[in-house]
Structure formats: C-alpha cells, structure tokens
Design a protein around this motif. Structure first.
Motif, PDB file in Angstrom:
ATOM      1  N   ALA A 152      69.194  81.266  53.971  1.00 41.78           N
ATOM      2  CA  ALA A 152      69.300  81.039  55.410  1.00 41.78           C
ATOM      3  C   ALA A 152      68.333  79.956  55.872  1.00 41.78           C
ATOM      4  N   ASN A 153      67.113  79.976  55.349  1.00 40.01           N
ATOM      5  CA  ASN A 153      66.142  78.955  55.740  1.00 40.01           C
ATOM      6  C   ASN A 153      66.571  77.564  55.287  1.00 40.01           C
ATOM      7  N   PHE A 154      67.065  77.469  54.073  1.00 40.16           N
ATOM      8  CA  PHE A 154      67.537  76.173  53.592  1.00 40.16           C
ATOM      9  C   PHE A 154      68.767  75.727  54.373  1.00 40.16           C
ATOM     10  N   ALA A 155      69.652  76.665  54.646  1.00 46.25           N
ATOM     11  CA  ALA A 155      70.895  76.334  55.346  1.00 46.25           C
ATOM     12  C   ALA A 155      70.635  75.854  56.758  1.00 46.25           C
ATOM     13  N   ALA A 156      69.553  76.307  57.362  1.00 50.29           N
ATOM     14  CA  ALA A 156      69.231  75.892  58.732  1.00 50.29           C
ATOM     15  C   ALA A 156      69.032  74.388  58.846  1.00 50.29           C
ATOM     16  N   THR A 157      68.708  73.730  57.729  1.00 48.29           N
ATOM     17  CA  THR A 157      68.536  72.280  57.738  1.00 48.29           C
ATOM     18  C   THR A 157      69.873  71.537  57.634  1.00 48.29           C
ATOM     19  N   GLY A 158      70.909  72.248  57.203  1.00 53.02           N
ATOM     20  CA  GLY A 158      72.218  71.622  57.042  1.00 53.02           C
ATOM     21  C   GLY A 158      72.360  70.781  55.794  1.00 53.02           C
ATOM     22  N   THR A 159      71.363  70.809  54.936  1.00 56.78           N
ATOM     23  CA  THR A 159      71.405  69.960  53.750  1.00 56.78           C
ATOM     24  C   THR A 159      72.365  70.513  52.696  1.00 56.78           C
ATOM     25  N   THR A 160      72.706  69.686  51.740  1.00 56.64           N
ATOM     26  CA  THR A 160      73.580  70.103  50.642  1.00 56.64           C
ATOM     27  C   THR A 160      72.827  71.062  49.726  1.00 56.64           C
ATOM     28  N   LEU A 161      73.491  72.117  49.300  1.00 57.59           N
ATOM     29  CA  LEU A 161      72.889  73.109  48.418  1.00 57.59           C
ATOM     30  C   LEU A 161      73.554  73.095  47.048  1.00 57.59           C
TER      31      LEU A 161
END
Length: 259
Positions: A152-161
C-alpha cells in the motif's frame, strides 16, 4: 583463494555472464541451488570439480563448505539464481566469511524481473508514464518485512511494481493495490522467465487473480503492476533527441576485470 558469488541468471543457461561462466570453469568447488540451476550451466564446471547441491543445507552447513574449500586451497563458485543483489541470502554468508577471514567477490547476473520484462517486450521506464521501479515482495512464510515496506505504501506513489515471491498471495496483492491503481490498471505475470515452460498472463488488476488460479501458476513468477505495461501515447525520450547537446563526450574507463 576466493569465494565467488555468481549470479547465474533467471534460468536459461546461456543468460549467465561471460565472467560468471569463465569463473565456473576455473573453480574446484561449486555450490548450487538444486533444481533452480539448469544442468547445462553446471557443464561449465571443471570435470573434476566438487559439486554441492545446497537445496537441503542450512546456512551454517553452506558456510562450512565455503570455508573448508578455501582452507583446502580451492577457488569456490557459489551459484545464485538471478542476481546476488536481491533475494539471494548472500548477505549473511558474506558476514560469516568476513568473520572467518575468507575473501569473496560478487559477480552480477540477470535478475528475474529483467528477464521477465524482456519476455514481455516492454521497457519499464517510459517517458512521462513511469520513471521508477519498486522491486518488492509480500510477507509469507519468510523473514518479516521491515515496517513501512508495504504494498500500500509503495502503491501510494503510483510507481511501477515488480512483486516477487507473491504469486501464492495474488488475491492479497490485488486487494492492497486496487485502491491506489484502479481496477483497469495493467498487470502482467511472467512464470519461469526464459525457462522451458515459461508462461505469460496479461490482464488488469481486477481480473488477474482468477487468471493466475486458472493457469495453476503457484511459484517462480514475477507480478508487474503499472501503466507502463500498456503505454502507447508518450513522448520520445530526450536521450536521442535532435535538440540534445552532444558536444560533451562520456569517457569510458576500462574495466580491470577479476584477477
């Protein structure tokens, strides 16, 4: 003598680097991770090399073999799947070798996410769409994730995972990412990239979990999430722009290699 942590690549035997191949050919002892190592790769070892499957060995047993080989005067190859810099468990081995006074060097390899992206035929950094990549995993039957390193924290940036070691928790991945990326966000799953039996699933965040379950994919997969996976209308990179000043040349320093 030296222990060489050699990144063997994602699975295809010919994706090992030339340096890694040449070091395998000179080491009298080779440790390798069982079924994750293609037989054709081990063919580069000397005919009389001692080969040790680490699949059923503990950390202390592995380090014991490394130290014993060094004390016996052998160079040692420890083969790592993908690249030693991520999810390889070499950090704790290095720590123990430091304590034992055993020298080592790291030889990079092709990481699984890079091989998977190549099989998708996609660049993961597309101008104005995505210029960052987060490589992560989810909590499973493994070492706990550090506080704050959540999907969730990484996704909040909208970056590619690029999510590793998570295919058995695909529903959890989707649930944590949906509020941030949206149901229509492109997703790709690459199973056994570069290996025989490779499979690729493409879809959206809302529909990928049933596809994964229907395909029976339950291991050795990378999950990509991000708009770059379907990007089409984006500006050309400034890298090759005719407007770019090319008067300053980049000086290439020769690589001394490994003694």
């Amino acid at each position: 003598m030296t222990v060489f942590f050699i990144g063997a690549g994602p699975g295809a035997a010919d994706l090992i680097t030339v340096r890694g191949r040449d070091l395998l050919a000179r080491c009298g002892v080779c440790l390798y991770p069982g079924s994750l190592t293609p037989p054709d790769l081990l063919a580069h070892c000397p005919a009389d090399a001692r080969r040790i499957d680490t699949a059923d060995l503990s950390l202390d047993q592995i380090v014991g073999e490394l130290v014993a080989a060094d004390r016996a005067g052998h160079d040692v190859a420890l083969v790592c799947s993908g690249d030693p810099s991520i999810y390889s468990a070499v950090a704790e081995q290095m720590r123990r070798l430091d304590a034992a006074g055993v020298p080592y060097q790291v030889v990079p390899g092709v990481p699984a996410f890079a091989a998977a992206a190549a099989e998708l035929g996609r660049e993961l950094t597309v101008p104005t769409i995505g210029q960052s990549l987060v490589i992560t995993r989810v909590q499973a039957r493994s070492t706990a994730m550090p506080a704050g390193e959540t999907l969730a924290n990484f996704a909040a940036t909208g970056t590619t995972l690029a999510v590793h070691l998570a295919i058995n928790r695909i529903e959890q991945v989707v649930a944590e990412l949906l509020p941030h990326y949206g149901a229509d966000c492109p997703v790709a799953v690459v199973h056994c990239a570069s290996q025989p039996g490779q499979r690729i699933l493409r879809g959206t965040l809302s529909g990928i979990a049933p596809e994964v379950r229907a395909a029976g994919i339950d291991r050795a997969a990378v999950i990509f999430v991000g708009r770059v996976l379907a990007a089409e209308k984006f500006p050309d990179s400034y890298l090759y722009s005719a407007a770019r000043d090319r008067s300053e040349k980049i000086r290439i320093v020769p690589n001394p290699g490994i003694d």
